[in-house]
Design a protein around this motif. Sequence first.
Motif, PDB file in Angstrom:
ATOM      1  N   SER A   3      -8.763  -2.110  -5.403  1.00  0.00           N
ATOM      2  CA  SER A   3      -7.366  -2.280  -6.586  1.00  0.00           C
ATOM      3  C   SER A   3      -7.600  -3.190  -7.592  1.00  0.00           C
ATOM      4  N   TYR A  28      -6.405   2.062  -6.800  1.00  0.00           N
ATOM      5  CA  TYR A  28      -5.263   1.419  -7.254  1.00  0.00           C
ATOM      6  C   TYR A  28      -4.963   0.751  -8.477  1.00  0.00           C
ATOM      7  N   LEU A  30      -1.588  -2.893 -10.117  1.00  0.00           N
ATOM      8  CA  LEU A  30      -0.464  -2.677 -10.289  1.00  0.00           C
ATOM      9  C   LEU A  30      -0.544  -4.094 -11.286  1.00  0.00           C
ATOM     10  N   TRP A  51       0.021   4.609 -10.760  1.00  0.00           N
ATOM     11  CA  TRP A  51       0.278   2.643 -10.238  1.00  0.00           C
ATOM     12  C   TRP A  51       1.272   2.511 -10.845  1.00  0.00           C
ATOM     13  N   TYR A  73       0.783 -10.492  -4.202  1.00  0.00           N
ATOM     14  CA  TYR A  73       0.232  -9.594  -4.433  1.00  0.00           C
ATOM     15  C   TYR A  73      -1.311  -9.280  -3.455  1.00  0.00           C
ATOM     16  N   GLU A  74      -2.273 -10.215  -4.378  1.00  0.00           N
ATOM     17  CA  GLU A  74      -3.749  -9.273  -3.586  1.00  0.00           C
ATOM     18  C   GLU A  74      -3.233  -9.585  -1.846  1.00  0.00           C
ATOM     19  N   GLN A  76      -0.927  -8.744  -0.202  1.00  0.00           N
ATOM     20  CA  GLN A  76      -0.162  -7.652   0.299  1.00  0.00           C
ATOM     21  C   GLN A  76      -1.579  -6.210   0.623  1.00  0.00           C
ATOM     22  N   ILE A  77      -2.358  -6.296  -0.587  1.00  0.00           N
ATOM     23  CA  ILE A  77      -3.056  -5.154  -0.804  1.00  0.00           C
ATOM     24  C   ILE A  77      -4.895  -5.656   0.100  1.00  0.00           C
ATOM     25  N   LYS A  81     -10.075  -6.133  -4.513  1.00  0.00           N
ATOM     26  CA  LYS A  81      -9.269  -6.149  -5.582  1.00  0.00           C
ATOM     27  C   LYS A  81     -10.231  -7.148  -6.857  1.00  0.00           C
TER      28      LYS A  81
END
Length: 252
Positions: A3, A28, A30, A51, A73-74, A76-77, A81
Amino acid sequence: MKSVICHFYNEEYLLPWWLEHHKKLFDYGLMINYKSTDRSVEIINQICPDWQVVDSVNPEFSAVDADDEVMWYEEQIPGWKICLNVPEFFYGDVSTLDDEDKDNFKLAPTFYFVDKEDNTIPDISKPLHEQYVWGCSYKDRNLDLSSPYERGMRCIHSYEVFNYKTGRHFHNYKHVYEDFAIFYYGLAPMNENTIKRKLQIQDRIPQRDKDRNFGGQHILTEEKLFYQLNNDFRPLAKDLSVDMQKYIDLCY
């Protein structure tokens, strides 16, 4: 999963190149929107409709708050990333990450591109790496953190939580990963659109950051920008096409 995260404010000029490049590398994306008033969101939805675009929780572009939001946010992913700014283009063979153990990181060094001329207009149908090859290479660094050679590396990682230092840059070349690189189009192309995007962000930086010299590189006038370009960058720039080719080949 691989991501990319990006925060943006009025980046309609570079976004078409950035999105077309990264949608081929990442599963993905974000995109964190800092109240853009141009066509940035529309362009993202057109080029990368799968996206996600989210509005930043931060009213201003504070360095610490921006990094905290990225780290949230990281968490959650899953998977690998990386967080990039819009002028930063990630290059390398991301398929090599598929066989990596969990909880790892790699540091991608930076090539800083500089336009040889003023008022150049790139072809939107061609990648920027085919049109701009002059700049400063991390391989010629002199370990002076004020030098153009020393734009810090970016980190791609698979940790659930990765605590960045303010700015999310790295300068420890003991851990550089030579199969990845960042092509940074900070001063290429050099035209009215680039000048506008270089000068606009300082109006979104809170005074408390300015007082601590966070984001000081963004506090510019047009006169200062061109002074730096002509006195600090262009005299050091060279043809990077040979060094670039390895990373382009890994990517395409």
